[in-house]
Design a protein around this motif. Structure first.
Motif, PDB file in Angstrom:
ATOM      1  N   SER A 135      -5.921  -3.497  12.352  1.00 49.16           N
ATOM      2  CA  SER A 135      -6.364  -1.923  11.817  1.00 49.16           C
ATOM      3  C   SER A 135      -5.152  -1.665  12.366  1.00 49.16           C
ATOM      4  CB  SER A 135      -7.547  -1.151  11.625  1.00 49.16           C
ATOM      5  OG  SER A 135      -8.371  -1.837  10.988  1.00 49.16           O
ATOM      6  N   PRO A 136      -3.935  -0.745  12.196  1.00 44.96           N
ATOM      7  CA  PRO A 136      -2.448  -0.134  13.320  1.00 44.96           C
ATOM      8  C   PRO A 136      -2.981   1.225  12.766  1.00 44.96           C
ATOM      9  CG  PRO A 136      -1.670  -1.769  11.123  1.00 44.96           C
ATOM     10  CD  PRO A 136      -3.324  -1.218  10.945  1.00 44.96           C
ATOM     11  N   ALA A 137      -2.499   1.605  13.933  1.00 51.40           N
ATOM     12  CA  ALA A 137      -2.471   3.084  13.980  1.00 51.40           C
ATOM     13  C   ALA A 137      -0.724   3.241  13.834  1.00 51.40           C
ATOM     14  CB  ALA A 137      -2.386   3.178  15.477  1.00 51.40           C
ATOM     15  N   ARG A 138      -0.695   3.955  14.014  1.00 48.15           N
ATOM     16  CA  ARG A 138       0.759   4.523  14.024  1.00 48.15           C
ATOM     17  C   ARG A 138       1.836   3.874  14.151  1.00 48.15           C
ATOM     18  NH1 ARG A 138      -0.529  10.361  14.798  1.00 48.15           N
ATOM     19  NH2 ARG A 138      -0.437  11.402  12.612  1.00 48.15           N
ATOM     20  N   VAL A 139       3.121   3.250  12.744  1.00 47.98           N
ATOM     21  CA  VAL A 139       3.819   1.859  12.917  1.00 47.98           C
ATOM     22  C   VAL A 139       5.071   2.591  12.833  1.00 47.98           C
ATOM     23  CG1 VAL A 139       4.352   0.114  12.186  1.00 47.98           C
ATOM     24  CG2 VAL A 139       2.352   0.349  12.656  1.00 47.98           C
ATOM     25  N   HIS A 140       5.958   2.408  13.651  1.00 46.61           N
ATOM     26  CA  HIS A 140       7.397   3.040  13.177  1.00 46.61           C
ATOM     27  C   HIS A 140       7.651   2.141  11.768  1.00 46.61           C
ATOM     28  CE1 HIS A 140      11.536   4.846  14.401  1.00 46.61           C
ATOM     29  NE2 HIS A 140      11.422   5.292  12.893  1.00 46.61           N
ATOM     30  N   THR A 141       8.001   3.142  10.955  1.00 48.49           N
ATOM     31  CA  THR A 141       8.514   2.389  10.123  1.00 48.49           C
ATOM     32  C   THR A 141       9.490   3.088   9.160  1.00 48.49           C
ATOM     33  OG1 THR A 141       6.436   3.020   8.028  1.00 48.49           O
ATOM     34  CG2 THR A 141       6.929   0.764   9.880  1.00 48.49           C
ATOM     35  N   PRO A 142       9.781   2.822   7.700  1.00 43.00           N
ATOM     36  CA  PRO A 142      10.778   4.146   7.453  1.00 43.00           C
ATOM     37  C   PRO A 142      10.205   5.223   6.936  1.00 43.00           C
ATOM     38  CG  PRO A 142      12.380   1.810   6.776  1.00 43.00           C
ATOM     39  CD  PRO A 142      11.088   1.411   7.982  1.00 43.00           C
ATOM     40  N   PHE A 143       8.576   5.026   6.220  1.00 42.80           N
ATOM     41  CA  PHE A 143       7.998   5.322   5.974  1.00 42.80           C
ATOM     42  C   PHE A 143       7.906   7.006   6.679  1.00 42.80           C
ATOM     43  CE2 PHE A 143       3.726   7.964   5.525  1.00 42.80           C
ATOM     44  CZ  PHE A 143       4.080   7.995   3.912  1.00 42.80           C
ATOM     45  N   VAL A 144       7.376   6.169   7.825  1.00 42.91           N
ATOM     46  CA  VAL A 144       7.431   7.662   8.918  1.00 42.91           C
ATOM     47  C   VAL A 144       9.095   8.746   9.197  1.00 42.91           C
ATOM     48  CG1 VAL A 144       7.021   7.934  11.453  1.00 42.91           C
ATOM     49  CG2 VAL A 144       5.754   6.402  10.152  1.00 42.91           C
ATOM     50  N   ASP A 145       9.889   7.666   9.018  1.00 43.60           N
ATOM     51  CA  ASP A 145      11.028   8.551   9.343  1.00 43.60           C
ATOM     52  C   ASP A 145      11.224   9.849   7.867  1.00 43.60           C
ATOM     53  OD1 ASP A 145      11.877   7.473  11.510  1.00 43.60           O
ATOM     54  OD2 ASP A 145      13.169   6.167  10.420  1.00 43.60           O
ATOM     55  N   GLY A 146      10.737   8.887   6.782  1.00 44.40           N
ATOM     56  CA  GLY A 146      10.743   9.944   5.405  1.00 44.40           C
ATOM     57  C   GLY A 146       9.642  10.975   5.553  1.00 44.40           C
ATOM     58  N   PHE A 147       8.713  10.471   6.211  1.00 44.11           N
ATOM     59  CA  PHE A 147       7.516  11.893   6.507  1.00 44.11           C
ATOM     60  C   PHE A 147       8.074  13.077   7.329  1.00 44.11           C
ATOM     61  CE2 PHE A 147       4.214  13.227   8.042  1.00 44.11           C
ATOM     62  CZ  PHE A 147       3.247  13.643   6.941  1.00 44.11           C
ATOM     63  N   GLY A 163       0.769  -1.279  -0.144  1.00 44.06           N
ATOM     64  CA  GLY A 163      -0.053  -0.285  -0.216  1.00 44.06           C
ATOM     65  C   GLY A 163       0.504   1.645  -0.248  1.00 44.06           C
ATOM     66  N   ILE A 164       0.248   2.217  -0.546  1.00 44.13           N
ATOM     67  CA  ILE A 164       0.868   3.814  -0.538  1.00 44.13           C
ATOM     68  C   ILE A 164       0.238   4.789   0.109  1.00 44.13           C
ATOM     69  CG2 ILE A 164       2.196   3.281  -2.173  1.00 44.13           C
ATOM     70  CD1 ILE A 164      -0.184   4.767  -3.791  1.00 44.13           C
ATOM     71  N   ALA A 165       0.118   6.088   0.406  1.00 43.73           N
ATOM     72  CA  ALA A 165      -0.032   6.512   1.671  1.00 43.73           C
ATOM     73  C   ALA A 165      -0.273   7.942   0.972  1.00 43.73           C
ATOM     74  CB  ALA A 165       0.686   7.110   3.353  1.00 43.73           C
ATOM     75  N   HIS A 166      -0.969   8.927   1.739  1.00 50.67           N
ATOM     76  CA  HIS A 166      -1.356   9.962   0.979  1.00 50.67           C
ATOM     77  C   HIS A 166      -1.696  10.880   1.783  1.00 50.67           C
ATOM     78  CE1 HIS A 166      -3.630  13.075  -1.771  1.00 50.67           C
ATOM     79  NE2 HIS A 166      -2.550  13.026  -2.268  1.00 50.67           N
ATOM     80  N   VAL A 167      -1.507  12.398   2.081  1.00 52.33           N
ATOM     81  CA  VAL A 167      -1.970  13.458   2.451  1.00 52.33           C
ATOM     82  C   VAL A 167      -2.633  14.108   1.568  1.00 52.33           C
ATOM     83  CG1 VAL A 167      -1.252  14.417   4.150  1.00 52.33           C
ATOM     84  CG2 VAL A 167       0.411  13.046   4.271  1.00 52.33           C
ATOM     85  N   GLY A 168      -4.051  14.600   2.325  1.00 55.39           N
ATOM     86  CA  GLY A 168      -4.660  15.521   1.818  1.00 55.39           C
ATOM     87  C   GLY A 168      -5.898  15.897   2.348  1.00 55.39           C
ATOM     88  N   ARG A 169      -7.338  16.397   1.749  1.00 52.05           N
ATOM     89  CA  ARG A 169      -8.627  16.294   2.166  1.00 52.05           C
ATOM     90  C   ARG A 169      -8.735  16.184   0.374  1.00 52.05           C
ATOM     91  NH1 ARG A 169      -8.947  21.687   5.964  1.00 52.05           N
ATOM     92  NH2 ARG A 169      -7.530  20.881   7.311  1.00 52.05           N
ATOM     93  N   ALA A 170     -10.819  16.491   0.465  1.00 53.50           N
ATOM     94  CA  ALA A 170     -11.383  15.989  -0.443  1.00 53.50           C
ATOM     95  C   ALA A 170     -10.859  16.994  -1.623  1.00 53.50           C
ATOM     96  CB  ALA A 170     -12.838  15.558  -0.132  1.00 53.50           C
ATOM     97  N   ASP A 171     -11.051  18.641  -1.445  1.00 55.12           N
ATOM     98  CA  ASP A 171     -10.779  19.334  -2.150  1.00 55.12           C
ATOM     99  C   ASP A 171      -9.410  19.367  -2.566  1.00 55.12           C
ATOM    100  OD1 ASP A 171     -10.311  20.787   0.012  1.00 55.12           O
ATOM    101  OD2 ASP A 171     -11.138  22.244  -0.716  1.00 55.12           O
ATOM    102  N   THR A 172      -8.171  18.839  -1.584  1.00 51.59           N
ATOM    103  CA  THR A 172      -6.904  19.470  -2.650  1.00 51.59           C
ATOM    104  C   THR A 172      -6.254  17.898  -3.068  1.00 51.59           C
ATOM    105  OG1 THR A 172      -5.789  18.408   0.050  1.00 51.59           O
ATOM    106  CG2 THR A 172      -6.908  21.250  -0.816  1.00 51.59           C
ATOM    107  N   THR A 173      -6.778  16.900  -3.092  1.00 48.98           N
ATOM    108  CA  THR A 173      -6.677  15.097  -3.675  1.00 48.98           C
ATOM    109  C   THR A 173      -6.961  15.344  -5.071  1.00 48.98           C
ATOM    110  OG1 THR A 173      -6.888  14.987  -1.608  1.00 48.98           O
ATOM    111  CG2 THR A 173      -6.733  13.166  -3.897  1.00 48.98           C
ATOM    112  N   SER A 174      -5.785  15.741  -6.440  1.00 44.41           N
ATOM    113  CA  SER A 174      -5.673  15.283  -7.364  1.00 44.41           C
ATOM    114  C   SER A 174      -5.869  14.090  -7.817  1.00 44.41           C
ATOM    115  CB  SER A 174      -4.661  15.714  -8.361  1.00 44.41           C
ATOM    116  OG  SER A 174      -3.422  14.146  -7.715  1.00 44.41           O
ATOM    117  N   GLU A 175      -7.175  14.024  -8.871  1.00 42.32           N
ATOM    118  CA  GLU A 175      -8.062  12.968  -9.821  1.00 42.32           C
ATOM    119  C   GLU A 175      -6.515  11.877  -9.254  1.00 42.32           C
ATOM    120  OE1 GLU A 175     -10.407  11.369 -13.561  1.00 42.32           O
ATOM    121  OE2 GLU A 175      -9.210  13.692 -13.244  1.00 42.32           O
ATOM    122  N   ALA A 176      -5.421  12.353 -10.341  1.00 47.73           N
ATOM    123  CA  ALA A 176      -4.087  11.249 -10.215  1.00 47.73           C
ATOM    124  C   ALA A 176      -4.003  10.623  -9.176  1.00 47.73           C
ATOM    125  CB  ALA A 176      -3.306  12.493 -11.326  1.00 47.73           C
TER     126      ALA A 176
END
Length: 254
Positions: free
Chosen positions: A180-192, A88-101
């Motif tokens: 359904s995890p909450a926040r998990v300490h992974t390389p993604f979190v460090d990168g974010f 899976g992949i993550a994304h940060v944004g709201r309904a009106d700031t999330t692009s169609e792509a």
């Protein structure tokens, strides 16, 4: 207890984070682990760790959003006792700031990717007399979290698909649950954190950790432990359930 000897476990996105943790624990318990990973180098690194520890593993490069490729790969594996839909992949944004792509990208990997793996694995499990499916959802499928519109959509779909699959294949001896995890300490979190809060990494890590009432993020090993239980024979009476591994996030926050 919790032996997976003689079982073949397919783990998507097993090259890092939660998937890596699950792959290592399953291999340690005797499973023949098949890591399905877009990043083959990452998958190979995990395979090396597993094999050096005496386990059995192989990596299979595949884009889970492409159904024909997934079906071909799974048919070549043939015997699938356990499927962990973790890619899976993550994304940060709201309904009106999330692009169609971006919406399409999240859907194609997180939702369609999981569906493609279900589509390919279930006929093989039926043919082999049953199996276990574990889907990685998220607390955002259950509670509202700010700026996670597309990601929440995708994990809500995973939650719903889990119930549907569990119901539809009871007679085929196929169990299906989700975590359904909450926040998990992974390389993604460090990168974010590094990308969005340069120079404030330590402070932001502590702030995000404390959003869980227990005061820390989960580790991939925390998630792998419940994944092992849900995929082992000891949980043969468990299907159609979601397990929030959340450090108290859902019910203890105030």
């Amino acid at each position: 207890m919790f032996s997976l000897k003689g079982k073949t476990a397919v783990i998507t996105g097993g090259g890092s984070g939660i998937g890596r943790g699950i792959a290592k624990v399953f291999a340690a318990q005797g499973a023949d682990v098949k890591i399905v990973e877009l990043n083959q180098d990452a998958g190979l690194a995990v395979c090396k760790e597993i094999i050096e520890a005496g386990g059995s593993a192989s990596v299979h490069g595949c884009d889970v959003s492409k159904q024909a490729d997934v079906v071909s790969l799974f048919n070549s594996i043939a015997k699938i006792d356990i499927l962990v839909n973790n890619a899976g992949i993550a994304h940060v944004g709201r309904a009106d700031t999330t692009s169609e792509a971006d919406m399409d990208r999240i859907y194609n990997v997180n939702v369609k990717g999981a569906y493609n793996c279900l589509f390919a694995a279930i006929p093989l499990m039926k043919k082999n007399g049953g199996g276990v499916i574990l889907n990685l959802a998220s607390i955002v499928a259950i509670v509202g979290v700010a700026d996670r519109f597309a990601y929440s959509m995708s994990k809500g779909a995973i939650y719903a698909m889990t119930l549907s699959v569990a119901k539809d294949y009871l007679a085929d001896n196929i169990r299906c649950n989700s975590i359904s995890p909450a926040r998990v300490h992974t390389p993604f979190v460090d990168g974010f954190i590094a990308k969005n809060y340069p120079g404030q990494e330590k402070e932001m890590f502590e702030k995000l950790s404390k959003t869980q009432p227990v005061g820390r993020m989960a580790t991939p090993e925390d998630i792998a432990a419940i994944a092992l239980y849900l995929c082992a024979d000891e949980s043969s009476f468990v299907t159609g359930n979601d397990y929030p591994i959340d450090g108290g996030f859902i019910k203890l926050n105030s």
